[in-house]
Design a protein around this motif. Structure first.
Motif, PDB file in Angstrom:
ATOM      1  N   SER A  13      45.523  57.404  44.510  1.00 13.97           N
ATOM      2  CA  SER A  13      46.053  56.209  43.865  1.00 13.97           C
ATOM      3  C   SER A  13      45.677  56.195  42.392  1.00 13.97           C
ATOM      4  O   SER A  13      44.621  56.695  41.997  1.00 13.97           O
ATOM      5  N   SER A  14      46.542  55.590  41.573  1.00 11.19           N
ATOM      6  CA  SER A  14      46.150  55.322  40.194  1.00 11.19           C
ATOM      7  C   SER A  14      45.187  54.147  40.217  1.00 11.19           C
ATOM      8  O   SER A  14      45.123  53.380  41.183  1.00 11.19           O
ATOM      9  N   GLU A  15      44.444  53.983  39.139  1.00 10.14           N
ATOM     10  CA  GLU A  15      43.466  52.899  39.107  1.00 10.14           C
ATOM     11  C   GLU A  15      44.125  51.528  39.165  1.00 10.14           C
ATOM     12  O   GLU A  15      43.621  50.613  39.820  1.00 10.14           O
ATOM     13  N   VAL A  16      45.246  51.370  38.471  1.00 13.85           N
ATOM     14  CA  VAL A  16      45.894  50.056  38.454  1.00 13.85           C
ATOM     15  C   VAL A  16      46.394  49.680  39.843  1.00 13.85           C
ATOM     16  O   VAL A  16      46.298  48.515  40.263  1.00 13.85           O
ATOM     17  N   ALA A  17      46.879  50.661  40.619  1.00 14.58           N
ATOM     18  CA  ALA A  17      47.324  50.389  41.987  1.00 14.58           C
ATOM     19  C   ALA A  17      46.132  50.126  42.909  1.00 14.58           C
ATOM     20  O   ALA A  17      46.181  49.253  43.777  1.00 14.58           O
ATOM     21  N   ALA A  18      45.057  50.893  42.728  1.00 18.01           N
ATOM     22  CA  ALA A  18      43.858  50.705  43.553  1.00 18.01           C
ATOM     23  C   ALA A  18      43.239  49.328  43.309  1.00 18.01           C
ATOM     24  O   ALA A  18      42.784  48.666  44.252  1.00 18.01           O
ATOM     25  N   ALA A  19      43.228  48.891  42.055  1.00 18.92           N
ATOM     26  CA  ALA A  19      42.664  47.585  41.733  1.00 18.92           C
ATOM     27  C   ALA A  19      43.465  46.474  42.405  1.00 18.92           C
ATOM     28  O   ALA A  19      42.894  45.475  42.872  1.00 18.92           O
ATOM     29  N   HIS A  20      44.787  46.636  42.476  1.00 21.11           N
ATOM     30  CA  HIS A  20      45.614  45.639  43.171  1.00 21.11           C
ATOM     31  C   HIS A  20      45.290  45.612  44.664  1.00 21.11           C
ATOM     32  O   HIS A  20      45.103  44.535  45.245  1.00 21.11           O
ATOM     33  N   LYS A  21      45.219  46.784  45.293  1.00 25.82           N
ATOM     34  CA  LYS A  21      44.931  46.846  46.736  1.00 25.82           C
ATOM     35  C   LYS A  21      43.619  46.151  47.072  1.00 25.82           C
ATOM     36  O   LYS A  21      43.503  45.487  48.103  1.00 25.82           O
ATOM     37  N   ALA A  22      42.630  46.329  46.213  1.00 22.62           N
ATOM     38  CA  ALA A  22      41.305  45.779  46.505  1.00 22.62           C
ATOM     39  C   ALA A  22      41.324  44.267  46.629  1.00 22.62           C
ATOM     40  O   ALA A  22      40.542  43.686  47.383  1.00 22.62           O
ATOM     41  N   THR A  23      42.243  43.609  45.914  1.00 19.19           N
ATOM     42  CA  THR A  23      42.312  42.142  45.977  1.00 19.19           C
ATOM     43  C   THR A  23      42.875  41.652  47.307  1.00 19.19           C
ATOM     44  O   THR A  23      42.746  40.465  47.627  1.00 19.19           O
ATOM     45  N   LEU A  24      43.486  42.549  48.086  1.00 17.13           N
ATOM     46  CA  LEU A  24      44.131  42.153  49.337  1.00 17.13           C
ATOM     47  C   LEU A  24      43.159  42.053  50.506  1.00 17.13           C
ATOM     48  O   LEU A  24      43.503  41.473  51.534  1.00 17.13           O
ATOM     49  N   CYS A  25      41.983  42.629  50.374  1.00 17.57           N
ATOM     50  CA  CYS A  25      41.093  42.667  51.551  1.00 17.57           C
ATOM     51  C   CYS A  25      39.617  42.509  51.169  1.00 17.57           C
ATOM     52  O   CYS A  25      38.821  43.437  51.360  1.00 17.57           O
ATOM     53  N   PRO A  26      39.234  41.353  50.643  1.00 15.53           N
ATOM     54  CA  PRO A  26      37.815  41.095  50.401  1.00 15.53           C
ATOM     55  C   PRO A  26      37.082  40.850  51.704  1.00 15.53           C
ATOM     56  O   PRO A  26      37.677  40.418  52.691  1.00 15.53           O
ATOM     57  N   GLY A  27      35.786  41.138  51.738  1.00 15.76           N
ATOM     58  CA  GLY A  27      35.009  40.895  52.945  1.00 15.76           C
ATOM     59  C   GLY A  27      33.620  41.497  52.858  1.00 15.76           C
ATOM     60  O   GLY A  27      33.149  41.880  51.783  1.00 15.76           O
ATOM     61  N   LYS A  28      32.986  41.602  54.000  1.00 15.17           N
ATOM     62  CA  LYS A  28      31.637  42.168  54.045  1.00 15.17           C
ATOM     63  C   LYS A  28      31.655  43.673  54.289  1.00 15.17           C
ATOM     64  O   LYS A  28      30.929  44.418  53.636  1.00 15.17           O
ATOM     65  N   LYS A  29      32.498  44.130  55.251  1.00 14.87           N
ATOM     66  CA  LYS A  29      32.513  45.564  55.591  1.00 14.87           C
ATOM     67  C   LYS A  29      33.943  46.074  55.643  1.00 14.87           C
ATOM     68  O   LYS A  29      34.790  45.509  56.342  1.00 14.87           O
TER      69      LYS A  29
END
Length: 393
Positions: free
Chosen positions: A75-91
């Motif tokens: 993934s490019s960084e800009v796409a990876a940064a977007h994905k990360a916002t979709l699944c916050p949590g502990k694990k």
């Protein structure tokens, strides 16, 4: 992973040759103690690929680069940064960790991230780079996804980016042909989580994937710039409702743009048709990938020019997920019409037309560029026409 690559002399050589031609560097046969010329050249080639796609990696001293092909697949960084916002949590577990770009960004939104990569050398490289990058809440394990799931308890989210390369490095686009085989693994995944995020190739058949997988509640077409880079399938255990579709248009220089619809909404929508009015609209590739042809026009109160053209028009200018144009003329396509454009510059686009862009340019002696935009399409009566436009910035 040959850590001699990180020696000062080799790193200085790579930095000095970043603007050099790879073939020329390779032919010069650079030799250093503890590393072969091939290893050094591959690091240089990988660094050049990271310069734009992975600037955080490129700008961080001490990074060990994987093979250039592995960088192309990540993934490019800009796409990876977007994905990360979709699944916050502990694990969170990244079941196809690869270079670790996605895991790095997931670690910003999760207390603990497990980077699972069956390629031992790539797992070692990722672990080294996580330390260099300061992502200390990422744990790397060199296992296949099946074994990892058997050995571990539950997670808030399971993420998987199945490899789209077969054993002879040819591209594959069916989930069942990827590694890991997500449809076969899905039941096991549901025993470990209630939320799954799957990244797939842009060419994936969205409707087929929704039939193949249970629990899909949203499909995102993620574009960086003008190109769709990936599809994201968001799954929730037990979900059986409508499937939301979201076009996500990302950029390094502006805020993301979104257009939301659903598979059911598209099926039920009815387009309104009209001749070209004051403005012409061309949807972004992410919107087109989701097949939101009717629901787009209905949501924005636009007219379509033709059922199969996917061009829209209106009397008043509106915000739009794509390109906007001021219509200057809408003319019947003919030799007489095109004679006026012979040997002039124009940006040519075709939608539902009998000729390709290359054929039109050759036949009518059109040069590329300039401020004029020519759209070749069909009108409501299936008559060929050319719409002369000026792009609205």
């Amino acid at each position: 992973m040959n850590k001699n690559i990180l020696n000062t002399g080799i790193q200085n050589f790579i930095n000095e040759k970043l603007d050099a031609d790879i073939l020329s560097v390779s032919l010069s046969n650079p030799t250093f103690e503890g590393a072969t010329a091939k290893e050094v050249v591959l690091q240089l080639e990988a660094a050049k690929k990271c310069k734009k796609k992975l600037p955080t990696w490129f700008l961080t001293p001490g990074i060990f680069y994987p093979l250039p092909l592995q960088i192309e697949q990540t993934s490019s960084e800009v796409a990876a940064a977007h994905k990360a916002t979709l699944c916050p949590g502990k694990k969170l577990a990244d079941l196809s960790g690869g270079l670790g770009v996605d895991s790095f960004y997931f670690a910003k939104y999760n207390e603990k991230v497990f980077h699972v990569e069956m390629n031992e050398e790539l797992s070692e490289i990722a672990a080294h780079n996580f330390k260099v990058l300061g992502a200390l809440n990422v744990q790397c394990t060199a296992q296949n996804a099946v074994q990892f799931l058997e050995d571990n308890d539950r997670f808030d989210t399971l993420y998987v980016d199945p490899s789209r390369r077969d054993h002879i490095k040819g591209k594959v686009f069916l989930l069942a042909d990827c590694s890991p085989n997500v449809p076969a693994l899905l039941d096991s995944m549901w025993t470990k989580t209630d939320h799954i995020l799957i990244k797939t190739a842009p060419l994936l058949d969205i409707k087929a994937a929704c039939r193949e997988l249970n629990g899909v509640y949203e499909v995102q077409a993620v574009a960086v710039g003008h190109e769709v880079k990936e599809l994201l399938l968001r799954l929730k255990k037990g979900y059986q409702g409508p499937v939301k579709t979201t076009a996500v248009m990302l950029s390094d220089t502006r805020e993301a743009i979104y257009f939301e619809s659903s598979l059911e909404q598209e099926k039920e929508s009815q387009s309104q048709y009209e001749k070209p009015l004051s403005y012409l609209y061309e949807p972004h590739a992410a919107v087109l990938k989701l097949g939101a042809f009717k629901s787009l026009g209905v949501a924005l109160q636009l007219y379509k020019l033709h059922e199969h053209s996917h061009l829209y028009t209106s009397r008043e200018l509106i915000d739009f997920p794509g390109r906007r144009f001021l219509i200057q003329e809408a003319l019947p396509y003919s030799k007489k019409t095109m004679k006026a454009f012979s040997n002039t510059k124009a940006n040519v686009s075709v939608r539902n037309f009998k000729m390709s862009v290359a054929a039109i340019r050759k036949k009518h002696s059109l040069q590329d560029g300039g401020h004029v935009y020519l759209f070749f399409t069909n009108d409501l009566n299936n008559k060929a026409m050319v719409i002369v436009c000026e792009k609205i910035k």
